[in-house]
Design a protein around this motif. Structure first.
Motif, PDB file in Angstrom:
ATOM      1  N   VAL A 198      -4.376   0.961  -8.411  1.00 28.43           N
ATOM      2  CA  VAL A 198      -3.080   0.322  -8.180  1.00 28.43           C
ATOM      3  C   VAL A 198      -2.959   0.060  -6.681  1.00 28.43           C
ATOM      4  O   VAL A 198      -3.163   0.962  -5.865  1.00 28.43           O
ATOM      5  N   ILE A 199      -2.670  -1.188  -6.329  1.00 28.11           N
ATOM      6  CA  ILE A 199      -2.645  -1.619  -4.934  1.00 28.11           C
ATOM      7  C   ILE A 199      -1.308  -2.292  -4.644  1.00 28.11           C
ATOM      8  O   ILE A 199      -0.811  -3.073  -5.467  1.00 28.11           O
ATOM      9  N   SER A 200      -0.719  -1.985  -3.493  1.00 24.22           N
ATOM     10  CA  SER A 200       0.617  -2.510  -3.183  1.00 24.22           C
ATOM     11  C   SER A 200       0.543  -3.960  -2.702  1.00 24.22           C
ATOM     12  O   SER A 200      -0.537  -4.479  -2.402  1.00 24.22           O
ATOM     13  N   ASP A 201       1.710  -4.585  -2.567  1.00 26.53           N
ATOM     14  CA  ASP A 201       1.802  -5.974  -2.083  1.00 26.53           C
ATOM     15  C   ASP A 201       1.097  -6.154  -0.744  1.00 26.53           C
ATOM     16  O   ASP A 201       0.511  -7.198  -0.471  1.00 26.53           O
ATOM     17  N   SER A 202       1.175  -5.117   0.104  1.00 23.78           N
ATOM     18  CA  SER A 202       0.605  -5.244   1.450  1.00 23.78           C
ATOM     19  C   SER A 202      -0.828  -4.714   1.512  1.00 23.78           C
ATOM     20  O   SER A 202      -1.438  -4.720   2.577  1.00 23.78           O
ATOM     21  N   GLY A 203      -1.356  -4.225   0.387  1.00 23.12           N
ATOM     22  CA  GLY A 203      -2.769  -3.844   0.352  1.00 23.12           C
ATOM     23  C   GLY A 203      -3.042  -2.356   0.424  1.00 23.12           C
ATOM     24  O   GLY A 203      -4.199  -1.933   0.468  1.00 23.12           O
TER      25      GLY A 203
END
Ligand SMILES: Nc1ncnc2c1ncn2[C@@H]1O[C@H](COP(=O)(O)OP(=O)(O)OP(=O)(O)O)[C@@H](O)[C@H]1O
Ligand SMILES: [Mn+2]
Length: 270
Positions: A198-203
């Motif tokens: 799982v990776i956030s919008d900002s990486g």
């Protein structure tokens, strides 16, 4: 005796339009005055072009840059499939175009890269980095053996709510981002194990080893794909994430958005 111009004329003969990738103002001006359909492809419309396709980021890879421009132009009704296009790009020179590449806008050309980047919730650079990890992993495998992997990018809070841990999270207290070379090594290493990243919008890598539990109803994915792909498709319908999947069984990289398959590429051919 033929001149070099005569000999190389085939590249631009009878094209339906010319695409200028990130042209300077003066370069664009010369084309504007010529009798040819001009499309500018750039991260912003700095030259005030009449016909413009916006790049979400500067693709270092020229094939990606051209694919994106052509798919974007097809999607926006600027060119039609079958059209021949001369692309003026710079491969080595940062300022000026140093190459002309002839392409035909075909269905094959449409890999889905435009859909992958446009209207994505995560930052375009993050999507590109994850996509590149998946392609590389598909090319090399893990110690020569084929591996599968599932990356869920963007809208991480919601994705975490619709999943559970399969094991301890190696990224628990760390602040690491996709694109760091060391992180790419870690992603490849952990891809041997079960579940999704799982990776956030900002990486930021939020977690590894997540078992996704989205509602699967209303998900329209091609028959023959298994649980990993079903989960990938479904999580993107339940959230605003984009899922990028490397299949262990057929070696293809696929991306899902809004519950739909939007891209399918063979890493070997990419
Ligand atoms: N809901 C899920 N969430 C996260 N990972 C999953 C989920 N379902 C399956 N996987 C992962 O996918 C792996 C392969 O499962 P399966 O073979 O059913 O998927 P597939 O779509 O056929 O993928 P592949 O083409 O790689 O075989 C599982 O071992 C597991 O690691
Ligand atoms: Mn399978």
């Amino acid at each position: 005796m033929s001149t070099l111009t005569d000999l190389l004329d085939d590249v631009v003969a009878d094209v339906d339009g010319v695409f200028l990738f990130s042209p300077s103002g003066s370069f664009h001006q010369r084309f504007r005055e010529a009798d040819v359909d001009v499309v500018v492809v750039d991260t912003e419309n700095a030259v005030d072009a009449d016909t413009f396709v916006e790049l979400p980021l500067e693709f270092d890879n020229v094939r990606d840059r051209i694919r994106f421009g052509v798919e974007g132009a097809i999607e926006n009704g600027i060119v039609e499939t079958g059209d021949a296009i001369a692309c003026s790009v710079s491969v080595f020179d940062d300022d000026d175009a140093d190459s002309v590449i002839r392409v035909r806008a075909t269905e094959d050309m449409g890999s889905g890269i435009y859909d992958l980047f446009v209207d994505s919730r995560a930052e375009p650079g993050v999507i590109r980095d994850v996509f590149e990890v998946a392609i590389e992993l598909g090319k090399k495998g893990q110690k020569g053996k084929p591996v599968g992997a599932l990356f869920v990018v963007g809208d991480a809070g919601k994705v975490m709510n619709k999943s559970r841990p399969l094991s301890y999270n190696p990224f628990e207290k760390s602040h690491v981002h996709v694109g760091d070379p060391i992180v790419n090594v870690m992603l490849k290493e952990f891809s041997r194990l079960d579940g999704a990243f799982v990776i956030s919008d900002s990486g930021k890598i939020v977690s590894a080893y997540r078992y996704l539990e989205p509602a699967a109803e209303g998900v329209d994915i091609p028959k023959g794909l298994g649980a990993r792909h079903m989960a990938a498709g479904a999580i993107t319908r339940d959230t605003n994430a984009t899922a990028i999947v490397l299949s262990e069984s057929d070696g293809l990289v696929r991306a899902f958005k809004g519950g739909r398959l939007i891209l399918e590429v063979d890493p070997e051919a990419y």
